[in-house]
Design a protein around this motif. Structure first.
Motif, short mmCIF file in Angstrom:
data_model
loop_
_atom_site.label_atom_id
_atom_site.label_comp_id
_atom_site.label_asym_id
_atom_site.label_seq_id
_atom_site.Cartn_x
_atom_site.Cartn_y
_atom_site.Cartn_z
N ASN A 1 12.82 102.94 3.11
CA ASN A 1 14.17 103.24 3.60
C ASN A 1 14.14 104.02 4.90
OD1 ASN A 1 15.33 102.06 1.30
ND2 ASN A 1 15.07 103.93 0.14
N MET A 2 13.17 103.73 5.75
CA MET A 2 13.01 104.47 7.00
C MET A 2 14.23 104.24 7.89
SD MET A 2 10.60 106.43 8.10
CE MET A 2 9.10 105.85 7.38
N ASP A 3 14.82 105.34 8.35
CA ASP A 3 15.98 105.27 9.24
C ASP A 3 15.69 106.14 10.46
OD1 ASP A 3 18.41 105.25 10.53
OD2 ASP A 3 19.55 106.08 8.87
N TRP A 4 15.30 105.51 11.54
CA TRP A 4 14.93 106.23 12.76
C TRP A 4 16.12 106.95 13.39
CZ3 TRP A 4 10.06 106.36 12.22
CH2 TRP A 4 9.30 105.23 11.89
N PHE A 5 17.34 106.55 13.03
CA PHE A 5 18.53 107.10 13.66
C PHE A 5 19.27 108.11 12.78
CE2 PHE A 5 17.75 102.93 15.49
CZ PHE A 5 17.70 103.26 16.83
N ILE B 1 5.29 101.25 12.87
CA ILE B 1 5.04 101.60 14.27
C ILE B 1 5.75 100.61 15.19
CG2 ILE B 1 3.25 101.71 16.07
CD1 ILE B 1 1.38 102.83 13.82
N LEU B 2 5.62 99.33 14.92
CA LEU B 2 6.27 98.31 15.75
C LEU B 2 7.79 98.41 15.65
CD1 LEU B 2 3.78 95.44 14.99
CD2 LEU B 2 4.17 96.48 17.24
N ASP B 3 8.30 98.74 14.47
CA ASP B 3 9.75 98.93 14.31
C ASP B 3 10.23 100.11 15.14
OD1 ASP B 3 12.25 98.18 12.89
OD2 ASP B 3 12.06 100.22 12.07
N TRP B 4 9.45 101.21 15.13
CA TRP B 4 9.80 102.37 15.95
C TRP B 4 9.84 101.97 17.43
CZ3 TRP B 4 8.48 105.11 20.12
CH2 TRP B 4 9.07 106.35 20.28
N ILE B 5 8.85 101.21 17.86
CA ILE B 5 8.78 100.78 19.26
C ILE B 5 10.02 99.94 19.61
CG2 ILE B 5 7.52 99.31 20.90
CD1 ILE B 5 4.92 100.27 19.43
N ARG B 6 10.36 99.01 18.76
CA ARG B 6 11.52 98.15 19.02
C ARG B 6 12.83 98.93 19.05
NH1 ARG B 6 8.51 94.57 15.99
NH2 ARG B 6 9.34 95.31 14.04
N ASN B 7 12.95 99.94 18.20
CA ASN B 7 14.22 100.64 18.06
C ASN B 7 14.38 101.90 18.90
OD1 ASN B 7 15.94 99.30 15.92
ND2 ASN B 7 13.91 99.29 14.99
N ILE B 8 13.30 102.59 19.18
CA ILE B 8 13.40 103.91 19.81
C ILE B 8 12.75 103.97 21.19
CG2 ILE B 8 12.90 106.38 19.53
CD1 ILE B 8 14.87 105.37 17.48
N GLN C 1 16.74 109.22 25.60
CA GLN C 1 17.63 110.35 25.30
C GLN C 1 17.52 110.78 23.83
OE1 GLN C 1 19.11 111.76 27.94
NE2 GLN C 1 17.98 110.14 28.98
N HIS C 2 16.86 109.99 23.03
CA HIS C 2 16.70 110.30 21.61
C HIS C 2 15.79 111.53 21.47
CE1 HIS C 2 15.56 109.91 17.40
NE2 HIS C 2 16.55 109.04 17.25
N ASP C 3 16.05 112.35 20.45
CA ASP C 3 15.24 113.54 20.19
C ASP C 3 13.76 113.22 20.04
OD1 ASP C 3 17.34 115.35 20.30
OD2 ASP C 3 17.74 115.21 18.15
N ALA C 4 13.44 112.00 19.66
CA ALA C 4 12.05 111.60 19.48
C ALA C 4 11.25 111.70 20.78
CB ALA C 4 11.97 110.17 18.95
N HIS D 1 9.42 111.33 13.68
CA HIS D 1 9.04 110.63 14.90
C HIS D 1 7.67 111.02 15.45
CE1 HIS D 1 12.87 108.53 15.36
NE2 HIS D 1 13.40 109.64 14.85
N ARG D 2 7.07 112.05 14.91
CA ARG D 2 5.73 112.44 15.34
C ARG D 2 4.64 111.65 14.62
NH1 ARG D 2 6.95 118.95 15.49
NH2 ARG D 2 8.07 118.89 17.48
N PHE D 3 4.97 111.06 13.49
CA PHE D 3 4.05 110.22 12.72
C PHE D 3 2.88 110.98 12.13
CE2 PHE D 3 6.51 106.95 14.68
CZ PHE D 3 6.38 105.82 13.89
N GLY D 4 3.00 112.29 11.97
CA GLY D 4 1.95 113.04 11.28
C GLY D 4 1.82 112.60 9.83
N TRP D 5 2.91 112.19 9.25
CA TRP D 5 2.92 111.69 7.88
C TRP D 5 2.03 110.45 7.73
CZ3 TRP D 5 4.69 106.77 8.13
CH2 TRP D 5 5.55 106.45 9.18
N LEU D 6 1.87 109.71 8.82
CA LEU D 6 1.03 108.50 8.77
C LEU D 6 -0.42 108.87 8.49
CD1 LEU D 6 0.88 105.43 9.17
CD2 LEU D 6 0.59 105.86 11.61
N LEU D 7 -0.88 109.99 9.03
CA LEU D 7 -2.25 110.42 8.79
C LEU D 7 -2.43 110.92 7.37
CD1 LEU D 7 -3.02 112.17 12.18
CD2 LEU D 7 -3.41 109.79 11.51
N ARG D 8 -1.41 111.60 6.82
CA ARG D 8 -1.49 112.02 5.42
C ARG D 8 -1.56 110.79 4.53
NH1 ARG D 8 1.53 112.12 1.04
NH2 ARG D 8 1.16 113.70 -0.51
#
Length: 178
Positions: free
Chosen positions: A52-56, A94-101, A106-109, A69-76
């Motif tokens: 249910n990832m919601d980048w927005f 990762i690809l979804d983040w790239i497409r969307n953000i 201007q996004h906080d990410a 948005h830092r993706f530290g959770w990916l390493l865990r």
């Protein structure tokens, strides 16, 4: 959308995917499929389901936005030794983040500290999983261009505040060096 600076730099780079094969080996290897209970990621104040990832999503605490948005959770998640098939899910995030953000600076990410963290976390993830990936050339190019865009952004927004120097500039340098 990739900036003109990143596009210009990309023309001088070696072929797509060469960065990927030059990543150092880490000794990581896949394990067994993770139980459903490990399909959540920990943010600053709560955990959310990967599916249910919601980048927005607006958060009460900005640290939750930064953590997502830092993706530290990916390493865990990677430390739990997911199955090789599970890497596709991580790659798709990762690809979804790239497409969307990626094009929304201007996004906080895109706060520079978070951008630096994301670069390092993505590179650590790809270094660990390099020998077990099945990314095609198109996706490798997308990731390469996104990383390049990140590095251009960091270099244009270094967190150096006159005579004051703190861990932020060191974090920016770490990402640029990586």
């Amino acid at each position: 959308v990739i900036s003109k600076q990143a596009r210009d730099i990309s023309y001088s780079l070696p072929g797509i995917g060469k960065w990927f094969v030059k990543l150092p080996p880490t000794g990581w290897s896949p394990g067994k499929a993770l139980p459903i209970s490990f399909r959540a990621i920990s943010l600053a104040t709560y955990s959310c389901e990967i599916k249910n990832m919601d980048w927005f999503k607006e958060e009460k605490d900005k640290e939750d936005i930064f953590a997502l948005h830092r993706f530290g959770w990916l390493l865990r998640w990677l430390s739990l030794h997911p199955a090789q098939e599970d890497l596709r899910e991580a790659n798709s995030l990762i690809l979804d983040w790239i497409r969307n953000i990626c094009s929304d600076k201007q996004h906080d990410a895109w706060e520079t500290y978070s951008t630096s963290e994301r670069v390092v976390n993505w590179l650590l993830y790809f270094a660990a999983t390099r020998d077990f990936q099945d990314l095609d050339q198109k996706n490798l190019e997308t990731i390469q261009m996104a990383l390049l865009e990140h590095l251009v952004h960091i270099s244009l927004h270094l967190e150096y505040y006159d005579k004051k120097c703190n861990n932020h500039i060191l974090n920016n340098a770490r990402a640029l060096y990586s």
